[in-house]
Design a protein around this motif. Sequence first.
Motif: not given
Length: 426
Positions: A95-97, A256-262
């Motif tokens: 997801n980030i690499v 937002g920061l609370e939901g962006a990653y998932i």
Amino acid sequence: MAQKTGLGTRCVQAGYTPGNGEPRQIPIIQSTTYKYDTGDAMGRLFDLEDSGYFYSRIQNPTTDAVAARIAALEGGTAAMLTASGMSANFLAAFNIVECGDHIVSSSSIYGGTYNLFSVTMKRMGAEVTFVSPDCTDEELEAAFRPNTKMVFGETIANPALTVLDIEKFASHAHAHGVPLVIDNTFATPINCRPFEWGADIVTHSTSKYMDGHGGALGGCIVDSGKFDWTAHAEKFPGLCTPDESYHGIIYTERFGLEGAYINKATSQLMRDLGPVQSPQNAYYLNLGLESLHVRVPRHCSTAQAVAEYLNAHEKVEWVHYCGLPGDKYYEVGQKYLPNGSCGVVSFGVKGGRAEAENFMSRLRVAAIETHVADARTCCLHPASTTHRQMNAEELIAAGVSENLVRYSCGLEDPDDLISDIEQALA
């Protein structure tokens, strides 16, 4: 459910609150698709403008409810279920690499994850530097590169049972503007909540203690919602720049920061790669979660008794269990795991690999299985199974000696397990 409730209450009730006349148990929504009255309504879902369901590879009400329960247990803001613990670790990293990026990881991790980073993701263009979980600050600092995108470790390593100094690894990760990802499978949120010690993302193989009965494969990724991706936007373009596959949406702006990653992991990676957990497996997992807070202390108390017995046995060369005073990880274990660690004990049988395998063949209550952390006691010889892809040097780095036996205490009577070990050693 409010986070101030106790862990037991969250195990039983978080993530799903039925309305008047609705099912008390989380229902199994066994459907691939969902009906809408207009194409525009569905189109808004595809554009991530509305929340809802259109295809169960992306999201499903059953799996979402169970993921929300695990998020509540870990104290996170968002979570997603995956088909297995391995797919959870892969999606958490991917997801980030990206191609050309770098990972710093503890060397003392599950063999499958070691292989994921060192072989499979290497083929995808990402590199990894492994460091000892006991590394000095200077050694850890030296592992970072300008293209490092995440740090990874396990709360309690499988099978070496090393205990990671989460605060130390988090401090170095944050100093370099990258998140710390922690696999919390063995400890579970009952015994450790890594977010409270600075971790940013938590993963689980839910096939283990969370399911608890060896019934359903699964994994989970939980986001703390605390890592500021926008403060390091140049490192994380996937989260902070437009995603052309979703009409230019920027995840950090939309969710937002609370939901962006998932949301990115769900709507982009699950869409394209598809390692989804089935609603039926999520239902089985939820049944296990309801008793997690009751089962984990029993696993731990039994393992403590077994570890103490083994530690005093003349045919046992060494025992690794952080609940034993004098264990290398006793002090760090008391810091992060004051209420118990897990039900797994690793020990070395005198006589090397052959005698370790002979010992396991004599067990009558414990079964030889490629599994761990469920209601039935099982054991494994990692050097010839889960870690067999490693060479001798890599085995040493991972804390896996050739005579190591991984013994997972189930929910049987502790005296029966000890008697079984006694006759097998005799």
